[in-house]
Design a protein around this motif. Structure first.
Motif, PDB file in Angstrom:
ATOM      1  N   SER A   1       0.798  -1.224   0.000  1.00 25.14           N
ATOM      2  CA  SER A   1       0.000   0.000   0.000  1.00 25.14           C
ATOM      3  C   SER A   1       0.833   1.278   0.000  1.00 25.14           C
ATOM      4  CB  SER A   1      -0.963   0.016   1.189  1.00 25.14           C
ATOM      5  OG  SER A   1      -0.248  -0.007   2.422  1.00 25.14           O
ATOM      6  N   ALA A   2       2.109   1.201   0.384  1.00 20.83           N
ATOM      7  CA  ALA A   2       2.964   2.397   0.375  1.00 20.83           C
ATOM      8  C   ALA A   2       3.334   2.818  -1.044  1.00 20.83           C
ATOM      9  CB  ALA A   2       4.236   2.137   1.188  1.00 20.83           C
ATOM     10  N   PHE A   3       3.120   1.934  -2.012  1.00 19.44           N
ATOM     11  CA  PHE A   3       3.498   2.223  -3.397  1.00 19.44           C
ATOM     12  C   PHE A   3       2.288   2.725  -4.182  1.00 19.44           C
ATOM     13  CE2 PHE A   3       6.403  -1.209  -1.979  1.00 19.44           C
ATOM     14  CZ  PHE A   3       7.574  -0.473  -2.004  1.00 19.44           C
ATOM     15  N   THR A   4       2.416   3.913  -4.699  1.00 25.17           N
ATOM     16  CA  THR A   4       1.286   4.532  -5.407  1.00 25.17           C
ATOM     17  C   THR A   4       0.944   3.815  -6.705  1.00 25.17           C
ATOM     18  OG1 THR A   4       2.790   6.091  -6.519  1.00 25.17           O
ATOM     19  CG2 THR A   4       1.804   6.809  -4.435  1.00 25.17           C
ATOM     20  N   ASP A   5       1.881   3.036  -7.226  1.00 27.14           N
ATOM     21  CA  ASP A   5       1.643   2.333  -8.496  1.00 27.14           C
ATOM     22  C   ASP A   5       1.418   0.840  -8.303  1.00 27.14           C
ATOM     23  OD1 ASP A   5       4.222   1.739  -7.719  1.00 27.14           O
ATOM     24  OD2 ASP A   5       5.118   2.081  -9.691  1.00 27.14           O
TER      25      ASP A   5
ATOM     26  N   ASP B   1      -0.968  -0.922 -10.529  1.00 27.81           N
ATOM     27  CA  ASP B   1      -0.604  -1.215 -11.916  1.00 27.81           C
ATOM     28  C   ASP B   1      -0.205  -2.674 -12.111  1.00 27.81           C
ATOM     29  OD1 ASP B   1      -0.995   1.470 -12.448  1.00 27.81           O
ATOM     30  OD2 ASP B   1       1.131   1.974 -12.397  1.00 27.81           O
TER      31      ASP B   1
ATOM     32  N   THR C   1       8.043   5.450  -3.019  1.00 27.38           N
ATOM     33  CA  THR C   1       6.604   5.343  -3.262  1.00 27.38           C
ATOM     34  C   THR C   1       6.231   4.626  -4.559  1.00 27.38           C
ATOM     35  OG1 THR C   1       6.589   7.524  -4.333  1.00 27.38           O
ATOM     36  CG2 THR C   1       6.119   7.456  -1.956  1.00 27.38           C
ATOM     37  N   THR C   2       7.213   4.112  -5.294  1.00 24.83           N
ATOM     38  CA  THR C   2       6.897   3.392  -6.539  1.00 24.83           C
ATOM     39  C   THR C   2       7.649   2.061  -6.595  1.00 24.83           C
ATOM     40  OG1 THR C   2       8.670   4.493  -7.791  1.00 24.83           O
ATOM     41  CG2 THR C   2       6.484   5.510  -7.840  1.00 24.83           C
TER      42      THR C   2
END
Length: 196
Positions: A139-143, A146, A170-171
């Motif tokens: 969940s810490a990764f904005t992507d 994808d 964050t990605t």
């Protein structure tokens, strides 16, 4: 099960494009000394070059000890019976570690994506009967959204095991391609997990 050399190894490598101060130097040593990777030439490793699907199939085949196959070509129309990766793809496909794109295509020359990479590692770990129950929080990764549906479980496992990290805080870039240096680092971490 392969016996892995320790991470602390002599620093000599034949590659003129691998600097001793590079973040991936130890990983390149590891994969080269353990016979998992070859160079792209006698003196080049091409750390920033993209890893192909065929290359990763060959690496996992070597990791398994290059087991003898049944002599059959893989069930892909784009894998000839006499390439340097034919046996590796046949073995990996026969054991459920790699699949193709459908319509009989494997896409061996295609650059491997980060999500394809972790899926192949995850399937290899399962094939070797290693515990694959770990599931990290992405969940810490904005992507993270994808990530393809078929790769979510493998990515969560690889992240939980510390095999793959974000490209930034964050990605995690699941659709991005993996470089040879990145794959070497992941393989070194994976070898450490197998040695436990």
């Amino acid at each position: 099960m392969r016996t892995f050399l320790p991470r602390s190894m002599p620093q000599n490598l034949p590659f003129t494009d691998v600097d001793k101060d590079a973040w991936y130097f130890e990983a390149v040593q590891y994969v080269y000394k353990n016979g998992l990777f070859n160079g792209t030439s006698a003196t080049a490793f091409s750390p920033d070059g993209e890893m192909s699907r065929a290359m990763l199939a060959a690496v996992l085949y070597r990791l398994a000890g290059s087991p003898a196959g049944d002599g059959k070509a893989p069930a892909f129309t784009d894998v000839a019976p006499d390439t340097w990766y034919t046996d590796a793809v046949a073995w990996a496909n026969g054991n459920g570690i790699v699949t193709g794109y459908g319509n009989g295509l494997f896409g061996g020359a295609d650059s491997i994506t980060r999500e394809q990479l972790v899926v192949m590692l995850y399937r290899y770990a399962k094939f070797m009967k290693h515990d694959t129950a770990a599931a990290g929080d992405l969940s810490a990764f904005t992507d993270a959204g994808d990530t393809s549906d078929w790769a979510v479980e493998a990515l969560r496992w690889a992240y939980a095991e510390g095999l793959i990290t974000g490209r930034t805080a964050t990605t995690i870039v699941p659709q991005g391609t993996a470089t040879r240096a990145e794959v070497a680092m992941i393989l070194m971490r994976f070898g450490g997990e197998l040695a436990k």
